[in-house]
Design a protein around this motif. Structure first.
Motif, PDB file in Angstrom:
ATOM      1  N   ILE A 184      19.247  40.397   9.438  1.00 15.35           N
ATOM      2  CA  ILE A 184      19.782  39.306   8.622  1.00 15.35           C
ATOM      3  C   ILE A 184      20.834  39.834   7.653  1.00 15.35           C
ATOM      4  O   ILE A 184      21.792  39.136   7.310  1.00 15.35           O
ATOM      5  N   SER A 185      20.665  41.085   7.216  1.00 12.85           N
ATOM      6  CA  SER A 185      21.613  41.673   6.268  1.00 12.85           C
ATOM      7  C   SER A 185      23.022  41.719   6.831  1.00 12.85           C
ATOM      8  O   SER A 185      23.996  41.635   6.075  1.00 12.85           O
ATOM      9  N   VAL A 186      23.147  41.861   8.145  1.00 16.22           N
ATOM     10  CA  VAL A 186      24.476  41.858   8.766  1.00 16.22           C
ATOM     11  C   VAL A 186      25.168  40.523   8.501  1.00 16.22           C
ATOM     12  O   VAL A 186      26.375  40.476   8.250  1.00 16.22           O
ATOM     13  N   GLY A 205      29.488  34.193   8.145  1.00  9.64           N
ATOM     14  CA  GLY A 205      28.464  33.371   7.498  1.00  9.64           C
ATOM     15  C   GLY A 205      27.967  33.937   6.183  1.00  9.64           C
ATOM     16  O   GLY A 205      26.852  33.626   5.753  1.00  9.64           O
ATOM     17  N   PHE A 206      28.804  34.773   5.535  1.00  8.32           N
ATOM     18  CA  PHE A 206      28.397  35.454   4.301  1.00  8.32           C
ATOM     19  C   PHE A 206      27.851  34.490   3.259  1.00  8.32           C
ATOM     20  O   PHE A 206      26.755  34.677   2.734  1.00  8.32           O
ATOM     21  N   TRP A 207      28.589  33.429   2.964  1.00  8.79           N
ATOM     22  CA  TRP A 207      28.171  32.513   1.899  1.00  8.79           C
ATOM     23  C   TRP A 207      26.941  31.702   2.309  1.00  8.79           C
ATOM     24  O   TRP A 207      26.102  31.382   1.469  1.00  8.79           O
ATOM     25  N   VAL A 208      26.825  31.397   3.583  1.00 10.56           N
ATOM     26  CA  VAL A 208      25.652  30.656   4.052  1.00 10.56           C
ATOM     27  C   VAL A 208      24.390  31.494   3.879  1.00 10.56           C
ATOM     28  O   VAL A 208      23.385  31.034   3.325  1.00 10.56           O
ATOM     29  N   MET A 209      24.439  32.758   4.344  1.00  9.64           N
ATOM     30  CA  MET A 209      23.256  33.609   4.268  1.00  9.64           C
ATOM     31  C   MET A 209      22.930  33.988   2.831  1.00  9.64           C
ATOM     32  O   MET A 209      21.763  34.028   2.436  1.00  9.64           O
ATOM     33  N   THR A 210      23.968  34.246   2.038  1.00 10.68           N
ATOM     34  CA  THR A 210      23.751  34.576   0.628  1.00 10.68           C
ATOM     35  C   THR A 210      23.126  33.397  -0.112  1.00 10.68           C
ATOM     36  O   THR A 210      22.183  33.563  -0.893  1.00 10.68           O
ATOM     37  N   PRO A 233      27.676  46.356   2.404  1.00 11.16           N
ATOM     38  CA  PRO A 233      29.067  46.402   2.852  1.00 11.16           C
ATOM     39  C   PRO A 233      29.174  45.998   4.320  1.00 11.16           C
ATOM     40  O   PRO A 233      28.177  45.944   5.036  1.00 11.16           O
ATOM     41  N   SER A 234      30.385  45.730   4.765  1.00  9.57           N
ATOM     42  CA  SER A 234      30.596  45.295   6.144  1.00  9.57           C
ATOM     43  C   SER A 234      30.253  46.378   7.154  1.00  9.57           C
ATOM     44  O   SER A 234      29.953  46.084   8.308  1.00  9.57           O
ATOM     45  N   SER A 235      30.284  47.629   6.736  1.00 12.96           N
ATOM     46  CA  SER A 235      29.879  48.722   7.618  1.00 12.96           C
ATOM     47  C   SER A 235      29.091  49.743   6.811  1.00 12.96           C
ATOM     48  O   SER A 235      29.351  49.952   5.626  1.00 12.96           O
ATOM     49  N   GLY A 236      28.095  50.356   7.453  1.00 13.63           N
ATOM     50  CA  GLY A 236      27.258  51.314   6.745  1.00 13.63           C
ATOM     51  C   GLY A 236      26.147  50.616   5.987  1.00 13.63           C
ATOM     52  O   GLY A 236      26.059  49.395   5.945  1.00 13.63           O
ATOM     53  N   GLY A 237      25.296  51.395   5.378  1.00 14.34           N
ATOM     54  CA  GLY A 237      24.164  50.851   4.638  1.00 14.34           C
ATOM     55  C   GLY A 237      24.429  50.773   3.145  1.00 14.34           C
ATOM     56  O   GLY A 237      25.486  51.180   2.665  1.00 14.34           O
ATOM     57  N   SER A 238      23.468  50.239   2.438  1.00 10.88           N
ATOM     58  CA  SER A 238      23.541  50.124   0.984  1.00 10.88           C
ATOM     59  C   SER A 238      22.174  50.452   0.416  1.00 10.88           C
ATOM     60  O   SER A 238      21.192  49.763   0.720  1.00 10.88           O
ATOM     61  N   LEU A 239      22.106  51.521  -0.382  1.00  9.86           N
ATOM     62  CA  LEU A 239      20.828  51.931  -0.958  1.00  9.86           C
ATOM     63  C   LEU A 239      20.271  50.856  -1.882  1.00  9.86           C
ATOM     64  O   LEU A 239      19.075  50.555  -1.850  1.00  9.86           O
ATOM     65  N   ARG A 240      21.123  50.243  -2.691  1.00 12.06           N
ATOM     66  CA  ARG A 240      20.648  49.204  -3.617  1.00 12.06           C
ATOM     67  C   ARG A 240      20.108  48.002  -2.858  1.00 12.06           C
ATOM     68  O   ARG A 240      19.025  47.500  -3.162  1.00 12.06           O
ATOM     69  N   HIS A 241      20.857  47.542  -1.867  1.00 12.04           N
ATOM     70  CA  HIS A 241      20.417  46.395  -1.068  1.00 12.04           C
ATOM     71  C   HIS A 241      19.111  46.710  -0.343  1.00 12.04           C
ATOM     72  O   HIS A 241      18.160  45.927  -0.366  1.00 12.04           O
ATOM     73  N   GLY A 242      19.054  47.883   0.283  1.00 12.69           N
ATOM     74  CA  GLY A 242      17.853  48.272   1.018  1.00 12.69           C
ATOM     75  C   GLY A 242      16.641  48.439   0.129  1.00 12.69           C
ATOM     76  O   GLY A 242      15.525  48.042   0.500  1.00 12.69           O
ATOM     77  N   SER A 243      16.838  49.007  -1.058  1.00  9.92           N
ATOM     78  CA  SER A 243      15.715  49.236  -1.979  1.00  9.92           C
ATOM     79  C   SER A 243      15.136  47.917  -2.482  1.00  9.92           C
ATOM     80  O   SER A 243      13.915  47.732  -2.511  1.00  9.92           O
ATOM     81  N   VAL A 244      16.017  46.996  -2.882  1.00 15.34           N
ATOM     82  CA  VAL A 244      15.541  45.706  -3.385  1.00 15.34           C
ATOM     83  C   VAL A 244      14.868  44.911  -2.261  1.00 15.34           C
ATOM     84  O   VAL A 244      13.846  44.247  -2.476  1.00 15.34           O
ATOM     85  N   THR A 245      15.416  45.006  -1.058  1.00 12.12           N
ATOM     86  CA  THR A 245      14.805  44.329   0.082  1.00 12.12           C
ATOM     87  C   THR A 245      13.398  44.862   0.335  1.00 12.12           C
ATOM     88  O   THR A 245      12.455  44.088   0.572  1.00 12.12           O
ATOM     89  N   ALA A 246      13.237  46.186   0.277  1.00 15.45           N
ATOM     90  CA  ALA A 246      11.914  46.793   0.500  1.00 15.45           C
ATOM     91  C   ALA A 246      10.923  46.362  -0.573  1.00 15.45           C
ATOM     92  O   ALA A 246       9.757  46.065  -0.274  1.00 15.45           O
ATOM     93  N   ILE A 247      11.379  46.300  -1.826  1.00 20.37           N
ATOM     94  CA  ILE A 247      10.504  45.855  -2.918  1.00 20.37           C
ATOM     95  C   ILE A 247      10.086  44.402  -2.693  1.00 20.37           C
ATOM     96  O   ILE A 247       8.922  44.029  -2.865  1.00 20.37           O
ATOM     97  N   GLY A 248      11.051  43.568  -2.285  1.00 19.50           N
ATOM     98  CA  GLY A 248      10.733  42.173  -2.012  1.00 19.50           C
ATOM     99  C   GLY A 248       9.740  42.015  -0.880  1.00 19.50           C
ATOM    100  O   GLY A 248       8.790  41.228  -0.974  1.00 19.50           O
TER     101      GLY A 248
END
Length: 200
Positions: free
Chosen positions: A41-43, A51-56, A100-115
């Motif tokens: 879903i993060s993609v 669909g950035f604004w829809v998913m966000t 980001p559009s390519s590669g991972g994000s530590l902040r995004h991944g960390s908050v997702t894992a906490i959630g």
């Protein structure tokens, strides 16, 4: 036992609708290049995605739904309500930290894992061990829900590391986590607390 706020049925019922509707519409906007079975879903929520604004927006709405449900789910034990509300906050933060559009994000991944963790443990933390508790707040269904969420989250982590069905695994765990609050609220409304008898 306090009664559940009736409007919590709307907030909890909207959670799976906005999540599943969000990823469905965002995937349609992304087109055939996006594979929901193998991509997360993060993609869809990444910068530059069609669909950035829809998913966000769907993730932010999901967080608000969980916050409102936690507020209205008065029969649940306080630790469970706090965990559900915190999971809602995490969903809102994930919406504010798109990858980001390519590669991972530590902040995004960390908050997702906490959630994921908060939304997995809230059912067992919300359980009421008294015999008169509504079905959705009894220990066995609550523990079963938490176990299913943890197992599906573990499967998602395995798929993330090995590659393959990342999208299917993520959709399973997020769908379970978005649906369970509705099940609990509905069970509380179906079996409201009985008024206490006159004192003798």
């Amino acid at each position: 036992m306090q009664s559940v706020a009736r409007w919590a049925l709307l907030s909890s019922g909207c959670a799976p609708v906005v999540l599943i509707g969000g990823w469905t519409i965002a995937a349609l906007l992304e087109g055939p290049a996006y594979d929901p079975a193998t991509q997360t879903i993060s993609v869809l929520a990444a910068y530059g995605a069609a669909g950035f604004w829809v998913m966000t927006g769907a993730l932010a709405a999901l967080g608000v739904c969980h916050l409102l449900t936690a507020w209205g789910l008065r029969p649940a034990a306080l630790p469970g309500r706090v965990a559900l509300g915190a999971g809602g906050v995490a969903a809102c933060v994930v919406a504010l930290l798109p990858p980001p559009s390519s590669g991972g994000s530590l902040r995004h991944g960390s908050v997702t894992a906490i959630g994921f963790a908060l939304l997995a443990v809230w059912p067992v933390l919300a359980a009421d061990r008294r015999g008169a508790a509504p079905w959705g707040l009894r220990p066995v269904p609550s523990l079963t829900a938490t176990t299913l969420m943890l197992v599906s989250a573990a499967w998602f982590m395995v798929e993330m590391n090995q590659g393959g069905s990342d999208g299917v695994a993520e959709r399973l765990v997020t769908a379970l986590q978005s649906l369970w609050p509705f099940v609990v609220v509905a069970s509380c409304l179906r079996h409201p607390p009985q008024p206490e008898g006159p004192s003798r």
